[in-house]
Write a protein that holds these residues in place. Structure first.
Motif, PDB file in Angstrom:
ATOM      1  N   HIS A   3      39.607  36.570  43.860  1.00 31.27           N
ATOM      2  CA  HIS A   3      38.241  36.378  43.847  1.00 31.27           C
ATOM      3  C   HIS A   3      38.945  35.299  44.966  1.00 31.27           C
ATOM      4  N   ARG A   4      38.363  35.230  45.990  1.00 32.99           N
ATOM      5  CA  ARG A   4      39.199  33.886  47.411  1.00 32.99           C
ATOM      6  C   ARG A   4      38.076  32.483  46.656  1.00 32.99           C
ATOM      7  N   VAL A   5      38.766  31.465  45.687  1.00 34.81           N
ATOM      8  CA  VAL A   5      37.508  31.055  44.908  1.00 34.81           C
ATOM      9  C   VAL A   5      38.476  30.333  44.146  1.00 34.81           C
ATOM     10  N   SER A   6      37.639  28.690  44.297  1.00 36.29           N
ATOM     11  CA  SER A   6      38.719  27.412  43.275  1.00 36.29           C
ATOM     12  C   SER A   6      38.396  26.287  42.363  1.00 36.29           C
ATOM     13  N   TYR A   7      38.935  26.590  41.345  1.00 34.30           N
ATOM     14  CA  TYR A   7      38.628  25.010  41.041  1.00 34.30           C
ATOM     15  C   TYR A   7      38.981  23.714  40.923  1.00 34.30           C
ATOM     16  N   VAL A   8      40.269  23.940  41.720  1.00 36.59           N
ATOM     17  CA  VAL A   8      41.221  22.422  42.176  1.00 36.59           C
ATOM     18  C   VAL A   8      41.147  21.684  43.286  1.00 36.59           C
ATOM     19  N   GLY A   9      40.730  22.717  44.039  1.00 37.80           N
ATOM     20  CA  GLY A   9      40.011  22.247  45.665  1.00 37.80           C
ATOM     21  C   GLY A   9      40.874  22.757  46.960  1.00 37.80           C
ATOM     22  N   GLU A  10      41.644  23.262  46.758  1.00 40.30           N
ATOM     23  CA  GLU A  10      42.318  23.927  47.198  1.00 40.30           C
ATOM     24  C   GLU A  10      42.671  25.266  47.959  1.00 40.30           C
ATOM     25  N   LEU A  11      42.880  25.964  48.672  1.00 38.76           N
ATOM     26  CA  LEU A  11      43.205  27.223  49.430  1.00 38.76           C
ATOM     27  C   LEU A  11      43.848  28.179  48.266  1.00 38.76           C
ATOM     28  N   GLY A  12      43.092  29.319  47.913  1.00 35.79           N
ATOM     29  CA  GLY A  12      43.636  30.203  46.493  1.00 35.79           C
ATOM     30  C   GLY A  12      43.282  31.605  46.218  1.00 35.79           C
ATOM     31  N   TRP A  13      43.020  32.453  44.884  1.00 37.64           N
ATOM     32  CA  TRP A  13      42.449  32.762  44.598  1.00 37.64           C
ATOM     33  C   TRP A  13      42.948  33.794  43.186  1.00 37.64           C
ATOM     34  N   GLU A  14      41.414  33.864  42.494  1.00 37.51           N
ATOM     35  CA  GLU A  14      41.695  34.327  40.904  1.00 37.51           C
ATOM     36  C   GLU A  14      42.081  35.589  41.489  1.00 37.51           C
ATOM     37  N   ILE A  15      43.379  36.099  40.451  1.00 35.83           N
ATOM     38  CA  ILE A  15      43.099  37.380  40.600  1.00 35.83           C
ATOM     39  C   ILE A  15      43.158  38.251  39.162  1.00 35.83           C
ATOM     40  N   TYR A  16      42.253  39.061  39.217  1.00 38.43           N
ATOM     41  CA  TYR A  16      41.059  39.760  38.215  1.00 38.43           C
ATOM     42  C   TYR A  16      42.115  41.572  38.315  1.00 38.43           C
ATOM     43  N   VAL A  17      43.090  41.725  36.829  1.00 36.05           N
ATOM     44  CA  VAL A  17      43.578  42.203  37.288  1.00 36.05           C
ATOM     45  C   VAL A  17      43.900  42.638  35.192  1.00 36.05           C
ATOM     46  N   SER A  18      43.637  44.128  35.214  1.00 29.44           N
ATOM     47  CA  SER A  18      43.171  45.095  33.610  1.00 29.44           C
ATOM     48  C   SER A  18      44.171  44.642  33.410  1.00 29.44           C
ATOM     49  N   ALA A  19      44.132  44.791  31.540  1.00 27.23           N
ATOM     50  CA  ALA A  19      45.218  43.419  31.031  1.00 27.23           C
ATOM     51  C   ALA A  19      46.479  44.918  30.509  1.00 27.23           C
ATOM     52  N   ASP A  20      46.532  45.586  30.983  1.00 27.45           N
ATOM     53  CA  ASP A  20      47.663  46.836  31.057  1.00 27.45           C
ATOM     54  C   ASP A  20      48.789  46.377  32.489  1.00 27.45           C
ATOM     55  N   MET A  21      48.335  45.847  33.162  1.00 26.93           N
ATOM     56  CA  MET A  21      49.279  45.938  34.005  1.00 26.93           C
ATOM     57  C   MET A  21      48.524  44.175  34.530  1.00 26.93           C
ATOM     58  N   ALA A  22      48.667  43.807  33.933  1.00 25.82           N
ATOM     59  CA  ALA A  22      48.977  41.963  33.977  1.00 25.82           C
ATOM     60  C   ALA A  22      50.170  41.485  34.058  1.00 25.82           C
ATOM     61  N   ALA A  23      51.209  42.376  33.008  1.00 24.36           N
ATOM     62  CA  ALA A  23      52.498  41.528  32.729  1.00 24.36           C
ATOM     63  C   ALA A  23      53.135  41.793  34.446  1.00 24.36           C
ATOM     64  N   HIS A  24      52.955  42.850  34.697  1.00 30.10           N
ATOM     65  CA  HIS A  24      53.770  44.027  36.190  1.00 30.10           C
ATOM     66  C   HIS A  24      53.121  42.743  37.475  1.00 30.10           C
ATOM     67  N   VAL A  25      51.730  42.367  37.154  1.00 35.63           N
ATOM     68  CA  VAL A  25      51.670  41.468  38.572  1.00 35.63           C
ATOM     69  C   VAL A  25      52.480  39.554  38.269  1.00 35.63           C
ATOM     70  N   PHE A  26      51.953  39.659  37.020  1.00 33.30           N
ATOM     71  CA  PHE A  26      52.435  37.906  36.452  1.00 33.30           C
ATOM     72  C   PHE A  26      54.345  38.101  37.491  1.00 33.30           C
ATOM     73  N   GLU A  27      54.601  39.078  36.806  1.00 33.56           N
ATOM     74  CA  GLU A  27      56.240  38.927  36.970  1.00 33.56           C
ATOM     75  C   GLU A  27      56.381  39.617  38.623  1.00 33.56           C
ATOM     76  N   THR A  28      55.300  40.303  39.308  1.00 35.94           N
ATOM     77  CA  THR A  28      55.385  40.070  40.788  1.00 35.94           C
ATOM     78  C   THR A  28      55.424  38.720  41.382  1.00 35.94           C
ATOM     79  N   LEU A  29      54.554  38.427  41.357  1.00 37.35           N
ATOM     80  CA  LEU A  29      53.445  36.469  41.566  1.00 37.35           C
ATOM     81  C   LEU A  29      55.708  35.629  41.590  1.00 37.35           C
ATOM     82  N   PHE A  30      55.485  36.391  40.225  1.00 35.71           N
ATOM     83  CA  PHE A  30      56.491  34.769  39.774  1.00 35.71           C
ATOM     84  C   PHE A  30      57.683  35.201  40.570  1.00 35.71           C
ATOM     85  N   GLU A  31      58.473  36.777  40.437  1.00 34.72           N
ATOM     86  CA  GLU A  31      59.940  36.954  41.672  1.00 34.72           C
ATOM     87  C   GLU A  31      59.522  36.015  42.511  1.00 34.72           C
TER      88      GLU A  31
END
Length: 815
Positions: free
Chosen positions: A627-655
């Motif tokens: 979702h291309r939207v922001s509550y902090v006033g900057e370029l960004g995305w809110e990433i909605y991911v099913s609970a089963d894949m959430a940890a993988h997405v976090f790890e991917t982004l963090f790394e």
């Protein structure tokens, strides 16, 4: 024996001061067929042993309005009914024994002035002059409210009951509700039985749960959630003290104590830090005017402090040691309003030991709500719809109630977190966040990362009214979002899926904006009430031709879902809470696109994925909805991911973030960034009594839709002009801090108060938001004035703006 009717417009269950107040105020509005049923005798639960302290000042403007109303009502009740209420305006003093407490009470005094309450700051010497029996050693400061008072709790309730009877209410004692009849979302009537065995049924249009510490069990019978727990509450009464005359009520919160003069004796009451829950297995059936066993060991530390603070207590001796139960809620705010689970069940219960001072105003507000079908003003602090279903859990209540009683007199520091009954609701990313230093807070039961500790730093709050121990951490997180890229967990935000053949027409009826947008479009909008006030602040994303996702604040998810259900009518649509189904990660900052492009093969350019749109993308080996939207006033995305894949997405982004300077961020920084941008916070800046146009949100309301809730009120305001405007303020001194409720002064006169405040780390000073009256004025005239903010009695100059102080055009979000 009172003859009971077969039907009534309202059946009130519970004959304490609150139930009597609801009956009194309904009949004052002209309701005649009102029945109040009391299982034993009026006042026999907790009202009869209440201390009877009647104070005006509460934590918010509307709660103060209700408390002021109570003391004004009690001042006239005796003349109206002939029942002596014992009400006397003796005044009250609150003393501070620490610098932090002094800061708190001075901020409260400033707030009181903004709310129209008379209050004076007084010195320790002046305290001694008003309270000669007090040992003022260690007293750092005090405030005095001359209109506060005390009264006879039982007689106040009986006076309210008599007033209700005089206007036609039927009040029946020793009449227990044994069951109910139900049709869909309505209680159609109540079954009753008396101690002599007689019984009957009353058909009812409305049922009101005023059962006090029985409120949870009665709520279960009525099909509604009323989370509260009885706790033991202690006070002592001295032997008669010769020459003891009238005195102000005295509060010494740093010693957990309050004092009042009572017929020549001195009463000492306590709100000890660790309370004792009572009757975890249920309240005894024969409970009536009962008291609990003494526990001097539990009370002794407070008694020792008190004898030092009030030496005459040690000389007079104890006449009575009293221990009686009172009900407490999970957040120390009472329950009021229409229960979310039913359409005609109302609640007024759980008054956290302030039932006498609250009952008059609470009864008035609830009666008016029942009469009009909508809240008379913002009651979000106490609206029973704020309670989450799990909070009725008995284990949860037992653990939380050990803390909430003591919090009444604890330091009310900003950002203070509850310590008990934690860990109930956790994001799929909870463990990952803890691994990286998250310090958790709690909202609606959700554990949320509020800030991130550095290696070796204590992972706990060190509370203060000044810069707390995480201030520098928040500044660094803030800088990451403004200059690089930050990531925070938004999984706790409510997610309501609305779908069906009538979903589009239904949402257009409820929302101010036009949600008839293409699939993938995100619409920022509000749910409005008929007055143009804001019931909810949401985004609505079109997922398909027949399905939408409504995203709400975590704390209001249930209330927002309830608003939708009550306005669905005959339309064919299904509303499903899918909050727990998806985790949400916000990736925000000028480097957000670079990070996202590093983990996804999809085109995330502005042309391919513009602001205000959502689409499915690949991240690592997972699928997500960005979702291309922001509550902090900057370029960004809110990433909605099913609970089963959430940890993988976090790890991917963090790394991948290691190459882009990614910093994990918390909820505190989301708030500090949004206030720089001038984004409104629901429950503070915008509420049901704040008109959407005066809130500066007219851009989110359609000018072309033919019909929606609140449309006429919006058009009237457009025609008449605004009576107030939401403004943003930046202090010219970078040192002071703002939280909320600080008075706004325009050209030297108080004109309002801040609805929210935080530190703007990028702007270099504290930022506040609040409404300023402007009827008949131009924008230029409003901005030509000089503004100050009163912080604990000190006036600080402020720069005022109607446009966001940070990135007023929104170019950064849309880059």
């Amino acid at each position: 024996m009172t003859v009971l009717p077969n039907q009534a417009r309202a059946v009130i269950i519970g004959g304490g001061v609150v139930g009597c107040s609801v009956a009194y105020h309904l009949t004052r509005l002209g309701w005649r067929d009102v029945v109040l049923l009391e299982r034993k005798q009026l006042t026999s639960g907790t009202t009869w042993h209440a201390a009877g302290l009647i104070a005006q000042l509460r934590a918010t403007a509307n709660m103060t309005k209700l408390a002021k109303y109570s003391q004004e009502l009690y001042g006239s009740l005796e003349q109206e009914t002939g029942v002596a209420t014992g009400f006397r305006r003796v005044g009250s003093i609150t003393v501070a024994l620490t610098d932090e407490r002094r800061e708190e009470i001075l901020r409260q005094a400033a707030m009181a002035r903004a709310f129209g309450v008379d209050v004076d700051e007084i010195s320790p010497t002046e305290v001694k002059a008003r309270y000669p029996h007090l040992n003022i050693d260690g007293v750092r400061g005090a405030v005095y409210l001359d209109k506060d008072g005390q009264g006879d709790p039982g007689n106040i309730a009986l006076a309210l009951a008599k007033g209700a009877r005089q206007r036609g209410a039927v009040i029946a004692e020793r009449t227990k509700v044994t069951g109910v009849t139900r049709a869909d979302r309505r209680i159609t009537g109540v079954d009753w039985q008396r101690e002599d065995g007689s019984h009957g049924h009353i058909a009812a249009e409305h049922v009101v749960n005023c059962a006090g510490m029985w409120g949870r069990e009665l709520g279960a019978m009525l099909g509604v959630n009323v989370p509260l727990q009885a706790c033991e509450h202690f006070y002592i009464l001295s032997e008669p003290i010769e020459g003891l005359g009238p005195l102000p009520v005295l509060r010494v919160p740093d010693e957990c104590a309050y004092y009042k003069q009572d017929a020549g004796k001195m009463m000492l009451g306590a709100f000890e830090p660790v309370a004792k829950p009572w009757a975890l297995g249920g309240i005894p059936e024969d409970f009536e005017f009962d008291q609990l066993p003494e526990d001097l060991d539990h009370f002794e530390p407070i008694l020792e402090w008190a004898v030092n603070r009030m030496p005459m207590l040690g000389e007079a001796g104890i006449h009575t040691f009293f221990n009686g139960p009172e009900s407490f809620t999970p957040d120390d705010a009472y329950h009021l309003g229409l229960a979310p689970e039913m359409d005609n069940v109302w609640v007024a219960a759980g008054f956290n030991s302030i039932g006498i001072q609250s009952a008059g105003g609470a009864g008035m507000a609830l009666a008016q709500w029942m009469e009009d079908g909508e809240k008379p003003f913002d009651l979000g602090d106490v609206d029973v719809a704020r309670m989450q279903p799990f909070q009725g859990n008995r284990t949860y209540l037992a653990r939380r109630s050990t803390e909430t009683l003591g919090l009444l007199y604890a330091d009310h520091f900003p950002y203070r977190q509850k310590a008990t009954a934690r860990g109930v609701r956790r994001s799929p990313l909870h463990a990952h966040l803890l691994d990286h230093g998250a310090v958790m807070g709690e909202t609606a039961g959700w554990e949320r990362a509020n800030w991130f500790a550095l290696p070796g730093q204590d992972r706990a709050y060190a509370y203060s009214w000044g810069r707390q121990n995480w201030f520098a951490n928040a500044a660094a997180e803030h800088a990451a979002i403004r200059t690089g890229v930050g990531m925070y967990d938004m999984s706790s935000f409510g997610k309501l899926r609305v779908e069906g053949p009538d979903a589009e027409a239904f949402l257009n009826h409820v929302c101010g904006a036009d949600i008839s947008a293409p699939v993938g479009r995100i619409v920022y909008t509000q749910f409005l009430n008929p007055r143009g006030g804001i019931e909810a602040d949401v985004t609505v994303t079109r997922l398909s031709e027949t399905a939408w996702l409504v995203v709400t604040p975590a704390a209001t998810r249930l209330a927002d879902e309830t608003w939708l259900r009550r306005n669905l009518s005959e339309r064919i649509a299904v509303i499903t809470d899918v909050t727990a189904a998806e985790a949400v990660l916000a990736v925000m900052g000028p480097e957000a696109r670079a990070l996202m492009q590093a983990v996804s093969p999809d085109d995330l350019s502005n042309a391919a994925h513009p602001f205000g749109t959502a689409r499915q993308i690949e991240i690592g080996m997972a699928l997500a909805r960005a979702h291309r939207v922001s509550y902090v006033g900057e370029l960004g995305w809110e990433i909605y991911v099913s609970a089963d894949m959430a940890a993988h997405v976090f790890e991917t982004l963090f790394e991948a973030g290691a190459d882009h300077g990614l910093k994990l961020c918390g909820m505190h920084v989301m708030d500090s960034c949004r206030i720089e941008k001038g984004f409104r916070h629901f429950g503070h800046d915008i509420t049901c009594e704040d008109h959407v146009l005066e809130a500066g949100l007219g851009f989110a309301v359609s000018k072309t839709k033919p019909a929606f809730i609140g449309r006429d009120a919006v058009q009237r305001k457009r025609d008449e002009g605004l009576g107030a405007r939401m403004m943003q303020f930046r202090l010219t001194d970078p040192e002071p801090l703002l939280y909320h409720n600080e008075p706004i002064l325009r050209d030297g006169q108080i004109v309002g108060y801040l609805s929210s405040g935080n530190y703007g780390h990028h702007l270099g000073a504290a930022i506040g938001m609040g409404y300023v009256p402007c009827k008949g004025e131009t924008v230029d005239g409003l901005l030509a004035s000089s503004y100050e903010i009163d912080i604990a009695g000190t006036r600080v100059r402020a720069e005022a703006s109607l446009k966001p102080l940070y990135d007023p055009t929104g170019a950064r979000m849309k880059a």
